[in-house]
Design an enzyme around this catalytic site. Structure first.
Site, PDB file in Angstrom:
ATOM      1  N   CYS A 125       0.843  -1.194   0.000  1.00 24.63           N
ATOM      2  CA  CYS A 125       0.000   0.000   0.000  1.00 24.63           C
ATOM      3  C   CYS A 125       0.879   1.246   0.000  1.00 24.63           C
ATOM      4  O   CYS A 125       1.934   1.295   0.639  1.00 24.63           O
ATOM      5  CB  CYS A 125      -0.974  -0.002   1.171  1.00 24.63           C
ATOM      6  SG  CYS A 125      -0.326   0.654   2.696  1.00 24.63           S
ATOM      7  N   GLU A 126       0.416   2.233  -0.737  1.00 29.45           N
ATOM      8  CA  GLU A 126       1.229   3.438  -0.870  1.00 29.45           C
ATOM      9  C   GLU A 126       1.109   4.349   0.353  1.00 29.45           C
ATOM     10  O   GLU A 126       1.824   5.335   0.452  1.00 29.45           O
ATOM     11  CB  GLU A 126       0.863   4.187  -2.148  1.00 29.45           C
ATOM     12  CG  GLU A 126      -0.509   4.786  -2.191  1.00 29.45           C
ATOM     13  CD  GLU A 126      -0.802   5.400  -3.566  1.00 29.45           C
ATOM     14  OE1 GLU A 126      -0.352   4.853  -4.581  1.00 29.45           O
ATOM     15  OE2 GLU A 126      -1.484   6.428  -3.592  1.00 29.45           O
ATOM     16  N   HIS A 127       0.237   4.009   1.281  1.00 32.24           N
ATOM     17  CA  HIS A 127       0.098   4.844   2.474  1.00 32.24           C
ATOM     18  C   HIS A 127       1.013   4.413   3.609  1.00 32.24           C
ATOM     19  O   HIS A 127       1.426   5.233   4.419  1.00 32.24           O
ATOM     20  CB  HIS A 127      -1.355   4.836   2.959  1.00 32.24           C
ATOM     21  CG  HIS A 127      -2.314   5.365   1.927  1.00 32.24           C
ATOM     22  ND1 HIS A 127      -3.561   4.829   1.702  1.00 32.24           N
ATOM     23  CD2 HIS A 127      -2.170   6.373   1.039  1.00 32.24           C
ATOM     24  CE1 HIS A 127      -4.151   5.499   0.727  1.00 32.24           C
ATOM     25  NE2 HIS A 127      -3.331   6.430   0.300  1.00 32.24           N
ATOM     26  N   HIS A 128       1.288   3.100   3.705  1.00 33.71           N
ATOM     27  CA  HIS A 128       2.093   2.600   4.822  1.00 33.71           C
ATOM     28  C   HIS A 128       3.261   1.712   4.374  1.00 33.71           C
ATOM     29  O   HIS A 128       4.000   1.210   5.217  1.00 33.71           O
ATOM     30  CB  HIS A 128       1.227   1.762   5.770  1.00 33.71           C
ATOM     31  CG  HIS A 128       0.045   2.512   6.322  1.00 33.71           C
ATOM     32  ND1 HIS A 128      -1.190   2.524   5.690  1.00 33.71           N
ATOM     33  CD2 HIS A 128      -0.083   3.291   7.419  1.00 33.71           C
ATOM     34  CE1 HIS A 128      -2.035   3.269   6.392  1.00 33.71           C
ATOM     35  NE2 HIS A 128      -1.389   3.757   7.442  1.00 33.71           N
ATOM     36  N   GLN A 185      -5.731  -0.284  -3.720  1.00 33.80           N
ATOM     37  CA  GLN A 185      -6.425  -1.361  -4.430  1.00 33.80           C
ATOM     38  C   GLN A 185      -7.361  -0.837  -5.520  1.00 33.80           C
ATOM     39  O   GLN A 185      -7.477  -1.430  -6.592  1.00 33.80           O
ATOM     40  CB  GLN A 185      -7.191  -2.202  -3.403  1.00 33.80           C
ATOM     41  CG  GLN A 185      -7.759  -3.477  -4.008  1.00 33.80           C
ATOM     42  CD  GLN A 185      -8.445  -4.340  -2.976  1.00 33.80           C
ATOM     43  OE1 GLN A 185      -7.978  -4.436  -1.836  1.00 33.80           O
ATOM     44  NE2 GLN A 185      -9.539  -4.964  -3.354  1.00 33.80           N
ATOM     45  N   HIS A 235      -5.267  -6.099   3.672  1.00 31.45           N
ATOM     46  CA  HIS A 235      -4.271  -5.031   3.771  1.00 31.45           C
ATOM     47  C   HIS A 235      -3.617  -5.111   5.138  1.00 31.45           C
ATOM     48  O   HIS A 235      -4.285  -4.938   6.157  1.00 31.45           O
ATOM     49  CB  HIS A 235      -4.955  -3.667   3.592  1.00 31.45           C
ATOM     50  CG  HIS A 235      -5.492  -3.453   2.202  1.00 31.45           C
ATOM     51  ND1 HIS A 235      -5.093  -2.406   1.410  1.00 31.45           N
ATOM     52  CD2 HIS A 235      -6.356  -4.182   1.462  1.00 31.45           C
ATOM     53  CE1 HIS A 235      -5.711  -2.492   0.235  1.00 31.45           C
ATOM     54  NE2 HIS A 235      -6.486  -3.552   0.253  1.00 31.45           N
ATOM     55  N   CYS A 268      -1.753  -3.109   6.585  1.00 29.79           N
ATOM     56  CA  CYS A 268      -1.798  -1.873   7.371  1.00 29.79           C
ATOM     57  C   CYS A 268      -3.068  -1.824   8.212  1.00 29.79           C
ATOM     58  O   CYS A 268      -3.163  -1.070   9.177  1.00 29.79           O
ATOM     59  CB  CYS A 268      -1.700  -0.645   6.468  1.00 29.79           C
ATOM     60  SG  CYS A 268      -2.960  -0.551   5.211  1.00 29.79           S
TER      61      CYS A 268
HETATM   62 ZN   LIG Z   1      -2.022   1.250   4.068  1.00 27.79          ZN
END
Ligand SMILES: [Zn+2]
Length: 215
Positions: A101-104, A142, A170, A172
């Site tokens: 994931c590009e956030h975490h 996603q 996910h 995260c």
């Molecule tokens: Zn994430």
């Protein structure tokens, strides 16, 4: 044997998403960044057990993010146009993938299901699986990955319709934050006849659901 037709474009025609070589940090920059994160986590990157870790993480990144160096359309550039009048749905289900994931930067582990209705030409099924991998091996959300796979297939093969469903967990969300270990996210993108015709969409959804009721 079907005739093989090259369509699409040359590998050089489309620029990959990777940053230009001049902007790309060196391997030792990357390894130093890992040392910083280890120190940030509270450990000593120089202790024996961790001394090889920065190099291993850099190598792992090369594998996890190899999709930046690849052009997804290349995998669809060879198609077979002798389909003996076959004009029904082609479904490839349960294509397992690992992404981040590009956030975490946390793993996303899941399965993709792809369906399309060919317009005189089909693509080898292994190429569909490779297409999923190219997008998975980049930093993702996603929803974006689902749309990218569908739109790539649609623009290269120009079929009557494309359907992509992705189910994934996910990490995260399962290992931190709300800690919901059994949550799975499902996203779908329907184009062409899959979007317009309820029966076509239903047929695809039951084809991919069959898996759940089989032993
Ligand atoms: Zn994430």
């Amino acid at each position: 044997m079907g005739k093989i037709v090259a369509i699409g474009q040359s590998p050089k025609a489309k620029t990959a998403a990777r940053a230009p070589a001049t902007d790309r940090p060196s391997r030792s920059d990357a390894e130093n960044a890992v040392r910083t994160l280890i120190r940030w986590a509270g450990d000593n990157p120089n202790r024996q057990g961790l001394s090889g870790t920065p190099a291993r993480v850099a190598r792992a990144y090369e594998e996890w993010f190899s999709g930046y160096g690849e052009e997804p359309r290349d995998y669809l550039s060879r198609t077979f146009d002798e389909v003996a009048g076959y004009d029904e749905m082609v479904v490839l289900r349960d294509i397992s993938f690992e992404s981040h994931c590009e956030h975490h930067l946390a793993p996303i582990i899941g399965r993709a299901h792809i369906g399309y209705i060919p317009r005189n030409r089909v693509v080898g099924i292994s190429k569909l699986a490779r297409l999923v991998d190219v997008y998975a091996r980049r930093l993702q959300i996603q929803e974006k990955m689902t749309a990218e796979i569908a739109s790539c297939l649609d623009s290269v093969l120009k079929p009557f319709g494309v359907a992509v469903v992705i189910e994934a967990s996910h990490q995260c969300m399962t290992t931190r934050g709300v800690h919901k270990s059994s949550v799975t996210m499902v996203t779908s993108q329907m184009l062409g006849v899959f979007r317009k015709r309820l029966e076509t969409r239903q047929e695809f959804l039951s084809a991919i659901n069959l898996r759940a009721v089989q032993p």
